[in-house]
Motif scaffolding. Structure first.
Motif, PDB file in Angstrom:
ATOM      1  N   ARG B  38       7.551  19.940  15.080  1.00 37.19           N
ATOM      2  CA  ARG B  38       7.106  20.540  14.267  1.00 37.19           C
ATOM      3  C   ARG B  38       8.511  21.265  12.894  1.00 37.19           C
ATOM      4  NH1 ARG B  38       2.980  18.962  13.988  1.00 37.19           N
ATOM      5  NH2 ARG B  38       0.857  20.234  14.266  1.00 37.19           N
ATOM      6  N   ALA B  42       7.838  24.844   9.606  1.00 34.72           N
ATOM      7  CA  ALA B  42       5.974  24.603   9.287  1.00 34.72           C
ATOM      8  C   ALA B  42       5.718  25.683  10.589  1.00 34.72           C
ATOM      9  CB  ALA B  42       5.921  23.185  10.277  1.00 34.72           C
ATOM     10  N   ASP B 143      -3.417  19.270   8.670  1.00 34.28           N
ATOM     11  CA  ASP B 143      -2.075  18.811   9.365  1.00 34.28           C
ATOM     12  C   ASP B 143      -2.285  18.619  10.613  1.00 34.28           C
ATOM     13  OD1 ASP B 143      -2.280  21.567   9.860  1.00 34.28           O
ATOM     14  OD2 ASP B 143       0.274  21.320   9.394  1.00 34.28           O
ATOM     15  N   GLU B 144      -2.168  19.497  11.575  1.00 34.73           N
ATOM     16  CA  GLU B 144      -2.935  19.692  13.372  1.00 34.73           C
ATOM     17  C   GLU B 144      -3.828  17.827  13.403  1.00 34.73           C
ATOM     18  OE1 GLU B 144      -2.518  22.571  15.703  1.00 34.73           O
ATOM     19  OE2 GLU B 144      -2.315  24.148  13.666  1.00 34.73           O
ATOM     20  N   ALA B 146      -4.550  15.362  11.571  1.00 33.52           N
ATOM     21  CA  ALA B 146      -4.338  14.463  10.626  1.00 33.52           C
ATOM     22  C   ALA B 146      -2.810  13.872  12.204  1.00 33.52           C
ATOM     23  CB  ALA B 146      -3.650  14.338   9.899  1.00 33.52           C
ATOM     24  N   GLY B 223      -1.826   9.285   4.215  1.00 36.94           N
ATOM     25  CA  GLY B 223      -3.560  11.110   3.684  1.00 36.94           C
ATOM     26  C   GLY B 223      -3.980  11.467   3.615  1.00 36.94           C
ATOM     27  N   THR B 227      -8.288  18.976   2.794  1.00 37.47           N
ATOM     28  CA  THR B 227      -7.203  19.726   3.723  1.00 37.47           C
ATOM     29  C   THR B 227      -8.427  21.279   3.642  1.00 37.47           C
ATOM     30  OG1 THR B 227      -5.187  18.747   2.393  1.00 37.47           O
ATOM     31  CG2 THR B 227      -5.140  21.172   4.027  1.00 37.47           C
TER      32      THR B 227
END
Lengths: 227, 227
Positions: B38, B42, B143-144, B146, B223, B227
């Motif tokens: 990270r 972030a 995001d985590e 992903a 992507g 979210t």
DNA sequence: TTTATATTCAATAATTACATTGAATGTACG
DNA sequence: CGTACATTCAATGTAATTATTGAATATAAA
């Protein structure tokens, strides 16, 4: 003191434990307590620290759940709370060893080159002991030896190495061990023995790990230990 | 700075590592870094802390050998130095859990009674997943998720639980997991799901442990994460 | 009860850790 | 080149940690 969110409360608890481990004197206390319960007084003289100082460190560790204590007459004996404390200590050592050039430097610089110091594993030592191929020496002080040592080991404290050295067979391999993997006594002993022509190696770790691995331990019943 | 005896130098090194772990914010940073590398930025927004503050904590951890960093354009990505760091974190958690009434109290008081929260082991979950008996939900932010999640898991961040709940089958057992054994998200998710009549349990630990155990991990290539 | 011994407590000072702020550096991009 | 952005640095005040000292407790022994 007010209660925030549960996440923080948990991290606070974890941090408290780590913080209690984050002091060199306390780590040394833990290494000694890993040999067995000790009074405040005994620990203070082992570490050559003021008693009040040791008492406070022990209380700090008790608050964090690292140690527990029971009163026995006018003494108060402290002991490790449980084996998870040793596991945590070992895990921290592992991080330090992996990272720190410093640890390597200390070990290599102070004693010998690393490859000369190749340690003997527990398993290897056990099998060579059974075959009677090695002399095992315990280089801890006599009182610690008395409370438990490897079967057949000879107590040979560093302070008396001169006195006992002539009695050792010089053609037989010697394995030295002490309190734990980074206890300096065994490093010093091996260095000293090699300087005098003996074939000597270190056990990869020490007494607490041997015991924790479920291997047999010998005790001295009466006094009769040559201090 | 001057070098004393080798014994102290070693304990100092060990204490440095423990000290770096002895702060709740740094532990939280480690938990996030356990999900993957990270940037400072972030991490700061995840923890809602000032960037300079996070930067300093990360540097402190780097000095102690807990994390490493590489520059990538104008970002600097930090990552855990190696797996021994997670092992040490786990060992410290174990000490805290064994000792601390406090940890129990936090978990029990904030969510549910403990016995309601009996966690599912990795092995048990793996076999029930193979038999298609459970719905696995990943309650970490998108995001985590992903960057790696359990195979077949559905990403259902806590913030969107209302939106997605109707889509879940209510007669099927749900297992929730998140960052680690004490990540509060999965506790909250289970409590929430039960409140709404679902049969829900927690995975005993989280993503990093699953990966560390050598089990398969699924990634999102492009992507396209809601979210 | 007095005395000795082991431990803890309380108060102090020195050091270190931490959060906060704004300035400085380094990289990308127009 | 200049601007925007990510990160680090430096300086500050506050809090926590540590060692040290001497007094206070608690137990055992005389």
């Amino acid at each position: 003191m007010s209660i925030r969110n549960p996440k923080q409360a948990l991290y606070d608890q974890f941090a408290t434990v780590a913080k209690a481990l984050g002091n060199p004197q306390r780590l040394e206390l833990i290494e000694h307590l890993a040999q067995g319960p000790r009074s405040v007084d005994a620990l203070a003289s082992k570490l050559s620290l003021p008693i009040a100082n040791v008492s406070q460190h022990l209380q700090a560790m008790r608050r964090a759940g690292l140690v527990a204590s029971e009163r026995d007459g006018k003494f108060i004996n402290y002991r490790l709370a449980d084996d998870s404390v040793l596991t945590a200590f070992a895990a921290i050592r592992a991080v330090a060893v992996r990272h720190s050039a410093e640890v390597e430097r200390v070990v290599n610089g102070w004693f010998n080159r690393k490859d000369d110091m190749e340690p003997v594993s527990r398993e290897e030592l056990a099998s060579r002991m059974k075959a009677d191929l090695v002399t095992v020496i315990d280089v801890r002080p006599g009182d610690e030896f008395a409370l438990g040592h490897l079967p057949g080991a000879i107590n040979l404290p560093m302070s008396e190495i001169d006195r006992w050295l002539p009695e050792l067979q010089s053609d037989r391999e010697i394995v030295a061990y002490c309190r734990g993997p980074w206890c300096v006594l065994s490093f010093e002993a091996v260095a000293e023995l090699r300087k005098r022509g003996f074939k000597a190696r270190r056990l990869e770790d020490g007494m607490p790990e041997w015991k924790a691995a479920g291997m047999t331990v010998e005790h001295v019943q009466a006094g009769r230990i040559d201090t």
